[in-house]
Design a protein around this motif. Structure first.
Motif, PDB file in Angstrom:
ATOM      1  N   GLY A   1       8.041   3.812   3.860  1.00  0.00           N
ATOM      2  CA  GLY A   1       8.146   5.778   2.778  1.00  0.00           C
ATOM      3  C   GLY A   1       9.549   5.500   2.172  1.00  0.00           C
ATOM      4  N   HIS A   2       9.578   6.250   1.965  1.00  0.00           N
ATOM      5  CA  HIS A   2      11.135   6.582   0.428  1.00  0.00           C
ATOM      6  C   HIS A   2      11.827   7.664   1.308  1.00  0.00           C
ATOM      7  N   PRO A   3      12.813   7.820   0.655  1.00  0.00           N
ATOM      8  CA  PRO A   3      13.899   9.135   1.112  1.00  0.00           C
ATOM      9  C   PRO A   3      12.854  10.204   1.079  1.00  0.00           C
TER      10      PRO A   3
ATOM     11  N   VAL B   1      13.090  12.807   8.827  1.00  0.00           N
ATOM     12  CA  VAL B   1      12.643  12.691   7.552  1.00  0.00           C
ATOM     13  C   VAL B   1      13.467  11.730   7.210  1.00  0.00           C
ATOM     14  N   LEU B   2      13.433  11.290   6.118  1.00  0.00           N
ATOM     15  CA  LEU B   2      13.994  10.013   5.786  1.00  0.00           C
ATOM     16  C   LEU B   2      14.971   9.735   4.939  1.00  0.00           C
ATOM     17  N   THR B   3      16.047   9.357   5.678  1.00  0.00           N
ATOM     18  CA  THR B   3      16.844   9.882   4.603  1.00  0.00           C
ATOM     19  C   THR B   3      17.481   9.239   3.472  1.00  0.00           C
ATOM     20  N   GLU B   4      18.527   9.195   2.821  1.00  0.00           N
ATOM     21  CA  GLU B   4      19.393   8.442   1.587  1.00  0.00           C
ATOM     22  C   GLU B   4      19.203   6.198   2.083  1.00  0.00           C
ATOM     23  N   ASP B   5      19.627   6.137   3.283  1.00  0.00           N
ATOM     24  CA  ASP B   5      19.287   5.237   3.693  1.00  0.00           C
ATOM     25  C   ASP B   5      18.257   4.175   3.713  1.00  0.00           C
TER      26      ASP B   5
ATOM     27  N   ALA C   1       1.051  -0.984  -0.007  1.00  0.00           N
ATOM     28  CA  ALA C   1      -0.207  -0.212  -0.491  1.00  0.00           C
ATOM     29  C   ALA C   1       1.180   1.600  -0.064  1.00  0.00           C
ATOM     30  N   GLY C   2       2.323   1.425  -0.288  1.00  0.00           N
ATOM     31  CA  GLY C   2       3.173   2.618  -0.130  1.00  0.00           C
ATOM     32  C   GLY C   2       3.549   2.546  -1.003  1.00  0.00           C
ATOM     33  N   PRO C   3       4.944   3.731  -1.548  1.00  0.00           N
ATOM     34  CA  PRO C   3       5.300   3.978  -0.450  1.00  0.00           C
ATOM     35  C   PRO C   3       4.333   5.270   0.297  1.00  0.00           C
ATOM     36  N   PHE C   4       4.453   5.398   1.833  1.00  0.00           N
ATOM     37  CA  PHE C   4       3.334   6.450   2.024  1.00  0.00           C
ATOM     38  C   PHE C   4       4.662   8.191   2.247  1.00  0.00           C
ATOM     39  N   ASP C   5       4.134   9.043   2.033  1.00  0.00           N
ATOM     40  CA  ASP C   5       5.044  10.364   1.839  1.00  0.00           C
ATOM     41  C   ASP C   5       5.099  10.787   3.277  1.00  0.00           C
TER      42      ASP C   5
END
Ligand code: DHB
Ligand code: MG
Length: 229
Positions: free
Chosen positions: A159-161, A222-226, A133-137
């Motif tokens: 999520g996503h970066p 915030v989600l990072t590039e990791d 159902a994601g990714p969620f912003d």
């Protein structure tokens, strides 16, 4: 010089002033709270100013898919749903079926039911089912505090970066620095904050709040590039 101590009376007056000035009255939100109170649910929904803050954050990050963990009477859910463009969606998780039913009624009355899916179940059980159902912003975590690290882990996985993650209730009247090991809610809050500090998938800060609910705070990350998607 005026006394800088934030007395209860004065911070409540400021909360009213800012709410009246910047939010105003809102029939759908007020009736959601009235229904929640009539059902004898606790008045622990976010303040009006915080609800609007969530709405603005969602718009600032251009969110089209939002995940909320902890629905209660859907007060914050309404604020989040109102931030969505056409075709967007909020998925919100509520453990108690009767509370989920009330939330759905409140969402319908607010005219946003078509934008929201209320999923019934414990967060830890429901979250693994949302992989497709994601990714969620944007992810808003506002459920049992003991599970905050589990919820943060799923926020990163779903999520996503660039995904914005908000955690409610991270100050708890200052108990975050005074509570003992027996306060499992505060220990959950602290474990979540430590995870936000240590886990490279997050970059985070926190803001203390004084409003009608008293002294509390939110963490914003915030989600990072990791994070891998
Ligand atoms: C509590 C939970 C919340 O999510 C909140 O915003 C305030 C209080 C509580 O469990 O006491
Ligand atoms: Mg809360």
């Amino acid at each position: 010089m005026t006394d800088p101590t934030p007395t209860l009376e004065r911070w409540r007056a400021v909360d009213h002033y800012l709410t009246d000035t910047l939010v105003g009255s809102d029939a759908a939100l007020e009736s959601a709270i009235a229904a929640q109170n009539a059902a004898d649910l606790p008045s622990i929904e976010v303040s009006a100013l915080s609800g609007k803050f969530l709405n603005l954050l969602a718009r600032l990050c251009g969110a089209t898919r939002i995940l909320e963990i902890g629905t209660l009477g859907a007060y914050s859910t309404i604020w989040l749903a109102r931030a969505l463009p056409a075709g967007g969606q909020v998925v919100t998780i509520e453990a108690e079926p009767e509370i989920a039913a009330l939330a759905r009624e409140n969402l319908s009355r607010a005219g946003v039911a078509h934008l929201v899916e209320v999923v019934i179940g414990r967060g830890a059980q429901v979250l693994p089912t949302l992989v497709g159902a994601g990714p969620f912003d944007l992810v808003f975590i506002d459920a049992d505090k003991e599970s905050n690290t589990i919820y943060l882990d799923w926020a990163a996985r779903l999520g996503h970066p660039g995904t914005v993650v908000v955690v409610d209730n991270v100050v708890r009247s200052g108990r975050v620095v005074t509570a003992g090991a027996d306060d499992t809610q505060v220990q959950g809050v602290k474990a979540g904050l430590q995870m936000l500090a240590d886990d490279p998938r997050f970059d985070a800060t926190a803001l203390q709040t004084l409003d009608r609910k008293g002294w509390d705070g939110i963490a914003v990350a915030v989600l990072t590039e990791d994070v891998r998607i």
